[in-house]
Write an enzyme that holds these catalytic residues in place. Structure first.
Site, PDB file in Angstrom:
ATOM      1  N   ASN A   1     -33.653 -89.423 -23.716  1.00  0.00           N
ATOM      2  CA  ASN A   1     -34.265 -89.500 -25.048  1.00  0.00           C
ATOM      3  C   ASN A   1     -34.975 -90.850 -25.145  1.00  0.00           C
ATOM      4  O   ASN A   1     -34.323 -91.880 -25.304  1.00  0.00           O
ATOM      5  CB  ASN A   1     -33.170 -89.365 -26.121  1.00  0.00           C
ATOM      6  CG  ASN A   1     -33.722 -89.561 -27.518  1.00  0.00           C
ATOM      7  OD1 ASN A   1     -34.939 -89.653 -27.718  1.00  0.00           O
ATOM      8  ND2 ASN A   1     -32.823 -89.630 -28.492  1.00  0.00           N
TER       9      ASN A   1
ATOM     10  N   LYS B   1     -36.804 -91.955 -27.411  1.00  0.00           N
ATOM     11  CA  LYS B   1     -36.923 -92.430 -28.803  1.00  0.00           C
ATOM     12  C   LYS B   1     -38.350 -92.934 -29.068  1.00  0.00           C
ATOM     13  O   LYS B   1     -39.297 -92.443 -28.457  1.00  0.00           O
ATOM     14  CB  LYS B   1     -35.849 -93.485 -29.101  1.00  0.00           C
ATOM     15  CG  LYS B   1     -34.440 -92.976 -28.745  1.00  0.00           C
ATOM     16  CD  LYS B   1     -33.321 -93.790 -29.299  1.00  0.00           C
ATOM     17  CE  LYS B   1     -31.990 -93.175 -28.862  1.00  0.00           C
ATOM     18  NZ  LYS B   1     -30.827 -93.850 -29.405  1.00  0.00           N
TER      19      LYS B   1
ATOM     20  N   HIS C   1     -30.382 -85.630 -34.342  1.00  0.00           N
ATOM     21  CA  HIS C   1     -29.959 -86.922 -33.819  1.00  0.00           C
ATOM     22  C   HIS C   1     -29.493 -87.796 -34.988  1.00  0.00           C
ATOM     23  O   HIS C   1     -30.055 -87.714 -36.079  1.00  0.00           O
ATOM     24  CB  HIS C   1     -31.121 -87.604 -33.075  1.00  0.00           C
ATOM     25  CG  HIS C   1     -30.655 -88.781 -32.280  1.00  0.00           C
ATOM     26  ND1 HIS C   1     -30.390 -89.994 -32.868  1.00  0.00           N
ATOM     27  CD2 HIS C   1     -30.365 -88.925 -30.963  1.00  0.00           C
ATOM     28  CE1 HIS C   1     -29.964 -90.830 -31.936  1.00  0.00           C
ATOM     29  NE2 HIS C   1     -29.941 -90.207 -30.770  1.00  0.00           N
TER      30      HIS C   1
ATOM     31  N   GLU D   1     -30.012 -90.717 -35.709  1.00  0.00           N
ATOM     32  CA  GLU D   1     -31.079 -91.551 -36.306  1.00  0.00           C
ATOM     33  C   GLU D   1     -31.906 -90.733 -37.292  1.00  0.00           C
ATOM     34  O   GLU D   1     -32.382 -91.269 -38.296  1.00  0.00           O
ATOM     35  CB  GLU D   1     -31.942 -92.153 -35.185  1.00  0.00           C
ATOM     36  CG  GLU D   1     -31.171 -93.225 -34.420  1.00  0.00           C
ATOM     37  CD  GLU D   1     -31.512 -93.352 -32.941  1.00  0.00           C
ATOM     38  OE1 GLU D   1     -32.577 -92.840 -32.522  1.00  0.00           O
ATOM     39  OE2 GLU D   1     -30.704 -93.944 -32.199  1.00  0.00           O
TER      40      GLU D   1
ATOM     41  N   GLU E   1     -22.659 -87.186 -29.759  1.00  0.00           N
ATOM     42  CA  GLU E   1     -23.064 -88.590 -29.718  1.00  0.00           C
ATOM     43  C   GLU E   1     -22.345 -89.351 -30.836  1.00  0.00           C
ATOM     44  O   GLU E   1     -22.815 -89.337 -31.989  1.00  0.00           O
ATOM     45  CB  GLU E   1     -24.575 -88.710 -29.935  1.00  0.00           C
ATOM     46  CG  GLU E   1     -25.397 -87.992 -28.895  1.00  0.00           C
ATOM     47  CD  GLU E   1     -26.778 -88.622 -28.730  1.00  0.00           C
ATOM     48  OE1 GLU E   1     -27.145 -88.916 -27.588  1.00  0.00           O
ATOM     49  OE2 GLU E   1     -27.472 -88.852 -29.741  1.00  0.00           O
TER      50      GLU E   1
ATOM     51  N   GLY F   1     -26.653 -97.046 -28.709  1.00  0.00           N
ATOM     52  CA  GLY F   1     -27.406 -98.296 -28.653  1.00  0.00           C
ATOM     53  C   GLY F   1     -26.551 -99.537 -28.864  1.00  0.00           C
ATOM     54  O   GLY F   1     -27.072-100.623 -29.088  1.00  0.00           O
TER      55      GLY F   1
ATOM     56  N   SER G   1     -24.600 -95.008 -25.228  1.00  0.00           N
ATOM     57  CA  SER G   1     -24.393 -96.085 -24.246  1.00  0.00           C
ATOM     58  C   SER G   1     -23.932 -95.556 -22.885  1.00  0.00           C
ATOM     59  O   SER G   1     -23.150 -96.207 -22.189  1.00  0.00           O
ATOM     60  CB  SER G   1     -23.415 -97.133 -24.783  1.00  0.00           C
ATOM     61  OG  SER G   1     -23.968 -97.761 -25.927  1.00  0.00           O
TER      62      SER G   1
HETATM   63  P1  13P Z   1     -28.222 -95.083 -25.980  1.00  0.00           P
HETATM   64  O1  13P Z   1     -27.996 -94.459 -24.617  1.00  0.00           O
HETATM   65  O2  13P Z   1     -29.334 -96.084 -25.988  1.00  0.00           O
HETATM   66  O3  13P Z   1     -26.932 -95.583 -26.565  1.00  0.00           O
HETATM   67  O4  13P Z   1     -28.713 -93.898 -26.938  1.00  0.00           O
HETATM   68  C1  13P Z   1     -28.054 -92.697 -26.896  1.00  0.00           C
HETATM   69  C2  13P Z   1     -28.831 -91.712 -27.676  1.00  0.00           C
HETATM   70  O5  13P Z   1     -28.997 -91.855 -28.870  1.00  0.00           O
HETATM   71  C3  13P Z   1     -29.413 -90.575 -26.949  1.00  0.00           C
HETATM   72  O6  13P Z   1     -29.932 -89.638 -27.820  1.00  0.00           O
END
Ligand code: 13P
Length: 253
Positions: free
Chosen positions: A9, A11, A98, A100, A170, A176, A216
């Site tokens: 992803n 982002k 997601h 976010e 997740e 992150g 992560s």
């Molecule tokens: P990170 O791997 O940067 O923690 O993000 C995970 C994520 O949100 C994948 O969709």
């Protein structure tokens, strides 16, 4: 044995030329070193680069996903991208729900149920994200939160449609932050999700359901996470932007 999926992803990162470079590097790596037979690799770049990605990946063992989709078929929804548009540039997957998007764009489980339906109608596989906040876990509410997300966003589907969907667990506190769920925490939640699916649909559907871990996940911890019985690969954020790390994660699956 279930297949494993490693999905990146990206982002909201990278300009066009950087996206082009990263896709080239990933394809070179896959072509030169191969990928394990039981693994599917997916990249989810920003929407603007989807057509580039599907063009470059044509005929190669690389699948392409979007990061979001509009909940409506077409019309006066300024700024939205429809499932039909994704279908028209041959996108295979689409991440929905997601954390976010839930947090910053106020997407509800009801919105996600609509998005799931419209993606399936257009032959695109939803990657349905679920996961609890840190407070939920500290209050021992994590199972309940995830259960509600699945119940309201996904479990309205008929069995034949549900069997096409991927689930990504997740935990929000791991995204992150560099604070990964332990393999035991991931396994516990994945087994719980699989049990929910078995209860709602059937043991066979649950046994076949792919449940990815995200948060992560990196080149150093992927192997242990992916070796858990109910972890069928990963949805990778930051580490999917570096070809060496992404390549290591692919080969950890
Ligand atoms: P990170 O791997 O940067 O923690 O993000 C995970 C994520 O949100 C994948 O969709």
């Amino acid at each position: 044995m279930r297949r494993k999926i490693v999905a990146g992803n990206w982002k909201m990162n990278m300009r066009f030329s950087e996206a082009d470079d990263l896709l080239t590097l990933i394809l070179d790596d896959i072509e030169n070193k191969g990928i394990p037979e039981h693994v599917d690799v997916v990249v989810c770049p920003p929407a603007l680069y989807l057509e580039l990605a599907t063009d470059m990946a044509l005929g190669k063992p690389l699948l392409v996903g979007a990061q979001n989709v509009g909940a409506y078929e077409s019309g006066a929804y300024t700024g939205e991208i429809s499932a039909g548009m994704l279908e028209s540039v041959e996108v295979d997957y689409c991440i929905i729900g997601h954390s976010e998007r839930r947090q910053y764009f106020y997407e509800s489980n009801a919105d996600l149920a609509k998005k799931t339906d419209i993606l399936l109608k257009h032959g695109i596989i939803p990657i349905f994200c679920c996961g609890e906040l840190l407070d939920d876990r500290e209050d021992d509410m994590h199972m309940e939160v995830v259960s509600t997300q699945l119940e309201e966003g996904l479990f309205h589907l008929e069995e034949s449609d549900f069997s096409k969907v991927l689930i990504a667990y997740e935990p929000v506190w791991a995204i992150g932050t560099g604070k990964t769920a332990t393999p035991e925490q991931a396994q516990e939640m994945h087994a719980f999700i699989r049990a929910l699916v078995a209860k709602k649909y059937s043991k066979q559907i649950a046994d076949e359901c792919l449940i990815l871990y995200g948060g992560s996940c990196n080149a150093g911890n992927a192997k242990e996470l992916f070796s858990q019985e109910d972890v069928d690969g990963g949805l990778i954020g930051g580490a999917s932007l570096k070809v060496e790390d992404f390549a290591t994660i692919i080969r950890s699956a």
